[in-house]
Design an enzyme around this catalytic site. Structure first.
Site, PDB file in Angstrom:
ATOM      1  N   ASP A 182     -46.467  37.222  22.109  1.00 33.55           N
ATOM      2  CA  ASP A 182     -46.055  36.683  20.802  1.00 33.55           C
ATOM      3  C   ASP A 182     -45.354  37.748  19.960  1.00 33.55           C
ATOM      4  O   ASP A 182     -44.317  37.507  19.346  1.00 33.55           O
ATOM      5  CB  ASP A 182     -47.245  36.051  20.050  1.00 33.55           C
ATOM      6  CG  ASP A 182     -48.495  36.892  20.106  1.00 33.55           C
ATOM      7  OD1 ASP A 182     -48.534  37.835  20.916  1.00 33.55           O
ATOM      8  OD2 ASP A 182     -49.432  36.629  19.332  1.00 33.55           O
ATOM      9  N   ASP A 226     -40.763  31.359  31.109  1.00 31.44           N
ATOM     10  CA  ASP A 226     -40.011  30.165  30.718  1.00 31.44           C
ATOM     11  C   ASP A 226     -39.608  30.273  29.239  1.00 31.44           C
ATOM     12  O   ASP A 226     -38.446  30.106  28.871  1.00 31.44           O
ATOM     13  CB  ASP A 226     -40.923  28.945  30.945  1.00 31.44           C
ATOM     14  CG  ASP A 226     -40.141  27.650  31.034  1.00 31.44           C
ATOM     15  OD1 ASP A 226     -38.908  27.694  30.925  1.00 31.44           O
ATOM     16  OD2 ASP A 226     -40.776  26.595  31.191  1.00 31.44           O
ATOM     17  N   LYS A 284     -50.270  37.884  27.590  1.00 29.87           N
ATOM     18  CA  LYS A 284     -51.343  37.871  26.596  1.00 29.87           C
ATOM     19  C   LYS A 284     -52.650  38.263  27.291  1.00 29.87           C
ATOM     20  O   LYS A 284     -53.571  37.459  27.465  1.00 29.87           O
ATOM     21  CB  LYS A 284     -51.438  36.495  25.927  1.00 29.87           C
ATOM     22  CG  LYS A 284     -50.441  36.374  24.764  1.00 29.87           C
ATOM     23  CD  LYS A 284     -50.642  35.151  23.915  1.00 29.87           C
ATOM     24  CE  LYS A 284     -51.748  35.307  22.906  1.00 29.87           C
ATOM     25  NZ  LYS A 284     -51.375  36.076  21.711  1.00 29.87           N
ATOM     26  N   TYR A 290     -47.918  26.475  36.787  1.00 28.75           N
ATOM     27  CA  TYR A 290     -46.927  25.662  37.498  1.00 28.75           C
ATOM     28  C   TYR A 290     -47.409  25.204  38.872  1.00 28.75           C
ATOM     29  O   TYR A 290     -46.726  24.449  39.553  1.00 28.75           O
ATOM     30  CB  TYR A 290     -45.616  26.439  37.655  1.00 28.75           C
ATOM     31  CG  TYR A 290     -44.881  26.530  36.349  1.00 28.75           C
ATOM     32  CD1 TYR A 290     -43.832  25.674  36.069  1.00 28.75           C
ATOM     33  CD2 TYR A 290     -45.265  27.442  35.385  1.00 28.75           C
ATOM     34  CE1 TYR A 290     -43.169  25.738  34.865  1.00 28.75           C
ATOM     35  CE2 TYR A 290     -44.611  27.519  34.170  1.00 28.75           C
ATOM     36  CZ  TYR A 290     -43.568  26.665  33.918  1.00 28.75           C
ATOM     37  OH  TYR A 290     -42.920  26.719  32.720  1.00 28.75           O
TER      38      TYR A 290
END
Ligand code: NAI
Length: 421
Positions: free
Chosen positions: A281, A305, A234, A164
């Site tokens: 995930d 997000d 991750k 971002y």
């Protein structure tokens, strides 16, 4: 509402109100008559934000009578600022938000094709709101999963790092060419990894920014009796960034403040919480299948997000959850959805997200009893099958009866329940 000071050509500061103080240790001191600025917002903002003010006023009056009162001051941003010949984010607005320490806003639109930085990004950076906090819980509304009461999770999304930061080079631009050349010539990166026509986005993640965010989340978990804290990322793929984030979170657990309280093994006892490392995930899947496993999730900006939207969907969507952007004392609460231009002006917008953000703000002010009555009243109204068309139609789809209300009728019902509690 005599304690609401609307913008009339300029900001009006009520003489009866006092400013919240930011102390040296970054805590806040809240007077009984705090000045709280609000931004109505674009699209459905002017319909939902006044409902929040109405409900928060009713809850404060219910608990504290006349001994505490918020002085609401309208500041302009977005469409209303532009319509009045000002910048979309006027300096006057930013100055008052800073001076007031705590504030609240409706959704702000980012006009497509006009350029300029997102107003939300300007706000977040101006007061360094480095943690975005979204508590997701079920209140009886229609939901897409069985037994949604299993969902009670607070997502802590880092808000000042990650992709971002907009360090980006468009495909085939001079910047992309330079960066690519540097990686291939100086850093031994293969041409396969960065083809000539690749766009490049940089993902910075720092120890300082991560640790201040993690500390905030740990304090929240301990103060609120939350036992299970997932540190999501991750790290297996992005070792330097998300992997480091996870390692830094575990380092924070070893700091004096958290030793013996934030544990890494065994069952947490009274006054303790346990942290777990989870791969994003996997966690997203588990969050749908076994949401009861998660009390707090601490994560980075981009993952946050995704995770906060998925968590919100489990209880019916972002329209049912509040959000707070918190920095070192500074706090800005806001509805989680956008400006919903397709329904603006139709009196059908669901005001719950900003109403619950108002309740979250009261908790932040440490006016906890007042925030509790908002949650109780909202639950009562929803469980009576009453709500805006999105809620009422959800109940009908479930074969249940419902009463369809306009935005302000919904606000009125919540106020009525607060008075009846
Ligand atoms: P959106 O959230 O405005 O709308 C998505 C869909 O959800 C629409 O069908 C809308 O009618 C519905 N919806 C949203 N809020 C609702 C409510 N309270 N009650 C009933 N239905 C509701 O998302 P979209 O269309 O992607 O964004 C529109 C604008 O909002 C954009 O300019 C975007 O940048 C801005 N935005 C601002 C945010 C903020 O200020 N924090 C957050 C998200 C988007």
């Amino acid at each position: 509402m005599e304690n609401v000071f609307w913008w009339k050509g300029s900001v009006e500061i009520p003489t009866e109100g006092s400013f919240i103080q930011l102390n040296q240790d970054k805590t806040i001191t809240v007077p009984d008559n705090p000045i709280i600025p609000f931004i109505l917002g674009d699209g459905i903002g002017p319909e939902i934000t006044p409902e929040m003010i109405k409900v928060v006023n009713a809850s404060v009056e219910k608990i504290y009578g006349n001994s505490k009162k918020i002085y609401w001051v309208e500041v302009l941003a977005g469409d209303k600022a532009e319509e009045n010949g000002l910048d979309r984010m006027p300096k006057e607005t930013l100055d008052l938000l800073k001076q007031s320490i705590v504030s609240i806003k409706g959704p702000l639109g980012t006009p497509v094709g006009k350029g300029g930085k997102s107003l939300n990004a300007i706000l977040r950076q101006s007061m360094d709101f480095y943690s975005a906090i979204r508590p997701v819980f079920y209140m009886g509304q229609p939901s897409p999963i069985p037994n949604p009461e299993r969902v009670n999770v607070t997502v802590f999304r880092e808000n000042s790092d990650d992709v971002y930061m907009a360090i980006e080079y468009m495909p085939k631009s001079e910047g992309a060419k330079k960066v690519r050349e540097f990686f291939i010539k100086e850093m031994n990166v293969s041409e396969y990894a960065i083809p000539e026509d690749a766009g490049i986005t940089v993902k910075p993640m720092s120890e300082f920014k991560t640790k201040r965010h993690v500390r905030k989340a740990f304090r929240y978990a301990l103060e609120n009796g939350k036992k299970h804290i997932a540190i999501a990322g991750k790290g297996n793929i992005m070792k330097a960034t998300e992997g480091s984030f996870i390692n830094w979170a575990f380092e924070v657990a070893q700091e004096d403040e958290f030793k013996g309280k934030i544990i890494t093994e065994g069952e947490p006892q009274e006054g303790q919480a346990r942290i777990y490392k989870v791969i994003t995930d996997q966690m997203l899947m588990q969050l749908v299948l076994k949401p009861e496993y998660y009390d707090v999730i601490i994560t980075q900006n981009l993952n946050g997000d995704y995770i906060s939207d998925l968590a919100s969907a489990l209880v019916g969507g972002p329209g049912f959850v509040p959000s707070g952007n918190i920095g070192d004392g500074y706090a800005l609460f806001e509805s989680t959805h956008g400006t919903a231009n397709d329904i603006a002006g139709k009196k059908v917008a669901n005001p719950l997200s900003i109403i619950l953000s108002g309740a979250m703000m009261l908790e932040y002010l440490n006016w906890k009893e007042a925030s509790k009555v908002i949650y109780q009243a909202v639950k009562k109204v929803i469980n009576a099958g009453k709500g805006t068309p999105d809620i009422a139609s959800g109940f009908r789809k479930m074969g249940l009866s419902s009463t369809e209300l306009t935005t302000s009728e919904f606000g009125d019902e919540i106020v009525k329940e607060i008075k009846n509690l």
